[in-house]
Design an enzyme around this catalytic site. Sequence first.
Site, PDB file in Angstrom:
ATOM      1  N   GLN A 256      32.528  84.186  -0.672  1.00 16.21           N
ATOM      2  CA  GLN A 256      31.997  83.007   0.003  1.00 16.21           C
ATOM      3  C   GLN A 256      30.910  82.295  -0.792  1.00 16.21           C
ATOM      4  O   GLN A 256      30.625  81.124  -0.526  1.00 16.21           O
ATOM      5  CB  GLN A 256      31.469  83.390   1.387  1.00 16.21           C
ATOM      6  CG  GLN A 256      32.571  83.781   2.356  1.00 16.21           C
ATOM      7  CD  GLN A 256      32.032  84.184   3.711  1.00 16.21           C
ATOM      8  OE1 GLN A 256      31.690  85.335   3.937  1.00 16.21           O
ATOM      9  NE2 GLN A 256      31.936  83.234   4.625  1.00 16.21           N
TER      10      GLN A 256
ATOM     11  N   HIS B   6      34.532  92.862   1.196  1.00 17.21           N
ATOM     12  CA  HIS B   6      34.457  91.782   2.183  1.00 17.21           C
ATOM     13  C   HIS B   6      35.628  90.829   1.927  1.00 17.21           C
ATOM     14  O   HIS B   6      35.432  89.651   1.662  1.00 17.21           O
ATOM     15  CB  HIS B   6      33.106  91.073   2.081  1.00 17.21           C
ATOM     16  CG  HIS B   6      32.738  90.263   3.289  1.00 17.21           C
ATOM     17  ND1 HIS B   6      31.514  90.377   3.919  1.00 17.21           N
ATOM     18  CD2 HIS B   6      33.425  89.321   3.973  1.00 17.21           C
ATOM     19  CE1 HIS B   6      31.470  89.515   4.938  1.00 17.21           C
ATOM     20  NE2 HIS B   6      32.624  88.872   4.979  1.00 17.21           N
TER      21      HIS B   6
ATOM     22  N   ASN C  90      33.603  95.481   5.451  1.00 10.57           N
ATOM     23  CA  ASN C  90      33.141  94.513   6.435  1.00 10.57           C
ATOM     24  C   ASN C  90      34.294  94.141   7.359  1.00 10.57           C
ATOM     25  O   ASN C  90      35.364  93.708   6.904  1.00 10.57           O
ATOM     26  CB  ASN C  90      32.640  93.241   5.754  1.00 10.57           C
ATOM     27  CG  ASN C  90      32.162  92.217   6.779  1.00 10.57           C
ATOM     28  OD1 ASN C  90      31.114  92.393   7.387  1.00 10.57           O
ATOM     29  ND2 ASN C  90      32.934  91.160   6.989  1.00 10.57           N
ATOM     30  N   GLU C  91      34.083  94.349   8.642  1.00 15.01           N
ATOM     31  CA  GLU C  91      34.967  93.864   9.696  1.00 15.01           C
ATOM     32  C   GLU C  91      36.441  94.216   9.509  1.00 15.01           C
ATOM     33  O   GLU C  91      37.302  93.340   9.274  1.00 15.01           O
ATOM     34  CB  GLU C  91      34.788  92.348   9.862  1.00 15.01           C
ATOM     35  CG  GLU C  91      33.359  91.981  10.227  1.00 15.01           C
ATOM     36  CD  GLU C  91      33.145  90.525  10.565  1.00 15.01           C
ATOM     37  OE1 GLU C  91      32.068  90.199  11.085  1.00 15.01           O
ATOM     38  OE2 GLU C  91      34.050  89.706  10.322  1.00 15.01           O
TER      39      GLU C  91
ATOM     40  N   TYR D 214      28.736  87.790  17.273  1.00 20.11           N
ATOM     41  CA  TYR D 214      28.373  86.381  17.377  1.00 20.11           C
ATOM     42  C   TYR D 214      28.560  85.812  18.776  1.00 20.11           C
ATOM     43  O   TYR D 214      27.903  84.848  19.147  1.00 20.11           O
ATOM     44  CB  TYR D 214      29.236  85.556  16.413  1.00 20.11           C
ATOM     45  CG  TYR D 214      28.986  85.858  14.966  1.00 20.11           C
ATOM     46  CD1 TYR D 214      28.032  85.160  14.241  1.00 20.11           C
ATOM     47  CD2 TYR D 214      29.701  86.863  14.309  1.00 20.11           C
ATOM     48  CE1 TYR D 214      27.789  85.446  12.908  1.00 20.11           C
ATOM     49  CE2 TYR D 214      29.468  87.148  12.980  1.00 20.11           C
ATOM     50  CZ  TYR D 214      28.509  86.440  12.280  1.00 20.11           C
ATOM     51  OH  TYR D 214      28.271  86.734  10.967  1.00 20.11           O
TER      52      TYR D 214
ATOM     53  N   GLU E 295      25.255  91.613  11.148  1.00 20.59           N
ATOM     54  CA  GLU E 295      25.504  90.169  11.136  1.00 20.59           C
ATOM     55  C   GLU E 295      25.238  89.612  12.517  1.00 20.59           C
ATOM     56  O   GLU E 295      25.749  90.134  13.512  1.00 20.59           O
ATOM     57  CB  GLU E 295      26.948  89.815  10.746  1.00 20.59           C
ATOM     58  CG  GLU E 295      27.283  89.929   9.280  1.00 20.59           C
ATOM     59  CD  GLU E 295      28.695  89.442   8.969  1.00 20.59           C
ATOM     60  OE1 GLU E 295      29.203  88.555   9.695  1.00 20.59           O
ATOM     61  OE2 GLU E 295      29.287  89.956   8.008  1.00 20.59           O
TER      62      GLU E 295
ATOM     63  N   TRP F   4      23.185  86.335   9.558  1.00 23.20           N
ATOM     64  CA  TRP F   4      24.256  85.695   8.800  1.00 23.20           C
ATOM     65  C   TRP F   4      24.049  84.190   8.959  1.00 23.20           C
ATOM     66  O   TRP F   4      24.105  83.676  10.060  1.00 23.20           O
ATOM     67  CB  TRP F   4      25.643  86.093   9.325  1.00 23.20           C
ATOM     68  CG  TRP F   4      26.705  85.451   8.494  1.00 23.20           C
ATOM     69  CD1 TRP F   4      27.242  84.204   8.668  1.00 23.20           C
ATOM     70  CD2 TRP F   4      27.310  85.996   7.322  1.00 23.20           C
ATOM     71  NE1 TRP F   4      28.151  83.944   7.680  1.00 23.20           N
ATOM     72  CE2 TRP F   4      28.204  85.022   6.838  1.00 23.20           C
ATOM     73  CE3 TRP F   4      27.181  87.201   6.626  1.00 23.20           C
ATOM     74  CZ2 TRP F   4      28.974  85.219   5.693  1.00 23.20           C
ATOM     75  CZ3 TRP F   4      27.943  87.397   5.503  1.00 23.20           C
ATOM     76  CH2 TRP F   4      28.830  86.415   5.040  1.00 23.20           C
TER      77      TRP F   4
ATOM     78  N   TRP G 151      35.873  80.595   4.803  1.00 21.99           N
ATOM     79  CA  TRP G 151      37.253  81.059   4.800  1.00 21.99           C
ATOM     80  C   TRP G 151      38.239  79.940   5.136  1.00 21.99           C
ATOM     81  O   TRP G 151      38.233  78.908   4.486  1.00 21.99           O
ATOM     82  CB  TRP G 151      37.376  82.287   5.714  1.00 21.99           C
ATOM     83  CG  TRP G 151      36.408  83.368   5.337  1.00 21.99           C
ATOM     84  CD1 TRP G 151      35.287  83.743   6.025  1.00 21.99           C
ATOM     85  CD2 TRP G 151      36.426  84.200   4.160  1.00 21.99           C
ATOM     86  NE1 TRP G 151      34.611  84.745   5.349  1.00 21.99           N
ATOM     87  CE2 TRP G 151      35.290  85.040   4.199  1.00 21.99           C
ATOM     88  CE3 TRP G 151      37.285  84.303   3.063  1.00 21.99           C
ATOM     89  CZ2 TRP G 151      34.997  85.970   3.215  1.00 21.99           C
ATOM     90  CZ3 TRP G 151      37.002  85.239   2.073  1.00 21.99           C
ATOM     91  CH2 TRP G 151      35.871  86.062   2.158  1.00 21.99           C
TER      92      TRP G 151
END
Length: 445
Positions: A26, A125, A169-170, A297, A355, A401, A409
């Site tokens: 990113q 990531h 990550n995730e 989030y 995050e 974050w 993305w």
Amino acid sequence: MANGFSFRRSDFADDFLFGVATSAYQIEGASFGGAGPSHWDTFAATPGNTKNAEDGAVACDHYHRYETDLDLIAGANLDTYRFSTSWARVMPDGRTVNPEGLDFYDRLTDAMLERGIKPMLTLHHWDMPAALADEGGWRNRAITDHFATFAGHVIDRIGDRMFASGTFNEPWCIGWLSHFLGQHAPGLRDIRATARAMHHVLVAHGKAVDVLRAAGQDNVGIYLNFEPAEPANGDDGDAEAALTYHAIYNEWFLGALFKKRYPRRALAGLEPHLPEGWRDDMELIARPIDWLGINNYTRKLVARAADAPWPSLEEVPGPLPKTDMGWEISPESFAWLLSWIAESHTGDLPLIVSENGMANPDTLADGRVDDAARIAYLQAHIDAMKGVIEEGVPIKGYTVWSLLDNYEWALGYGKRFGIVHVDYDTLERTPKASWHALRDALARR
């Protein structure tokens, strides 16, 4: 406070750590430093996959501007920097090490330490070398050994200076979002691919933990994302749909890591497509870790989709205020989530909010960016977290974050999550009001 945060560093334990996070693809610029093509490059090159066909070729040019960016982290009085290593930079063809790639992360690590910043590593990531994607990527069990090899090369080079080392990550995004919903690379909509990706990423985690332990790492974990799910209405169908969403999103990875099992509601759809002998991997997957990273989030309202195949659900727009992503702002759900994770799975294991943040339509005017909405969002979530800590949940850190506006993305460069504004034409950085507010709140007295 209208122009700042009401919390202060002194409101938390002396060893509580505030940080900021980014990811390699990113921000770094994938066309620099000998990086090879990743499956995100090929995904973005396919018409219709990303906004304006935008990719991470230049991104924020962090590869060349990392010292400026680290100065911004130190200037905001942040303790930790959660960064990720690009697999395609370190091993461009998935097999051969690129010395320039490891040299970059070596320089980056030393520059963090020179500024008093604790490095928090994320090995992966999302940017897999395209050569490995050609061989099936996360659908192919061989990827788990390739990942362990990659982890070994990274940790042998920079592991001696890491404060903490995380594997993935995730994983939900790696597995479900990318192979079932098709919204991220490799862009598949295939339940068999999904089940295998959801399992193989956990096998790769277990193998990488073994590699990290063998290299002497004693502060190892993983970063999972979570979304509390609530039924859209009071009927039983919506309640069942919400429980299914919860099983897939929130319980699949936690259950494997901490209970050596997958949730029944998720297995109802995925078990027929899991690889043969998958139960034999549970001991490996559940290797002990030293902390769990929690990314959150928003929450989701879920309704039953009666005529659709499993999982027979759909997301429904909710009534709460929303960020620029269209995500509801729900610090209450965030507090519930933190408590639920500790009570149901992790117990006394240290937790890190790895995050939390929001996209906001920020504009630069007269050299300033007033992102009061972001300050309010962060304050509300920090307040919610503080209440949970006071109830005994062992949360040891909070990570915003993100440091920089960056490549979001499939959404390209249109969504701004940063506490620092990036002009994508000039790549000039401008700290936003939230950066200044963090600097003041986190000042040591």
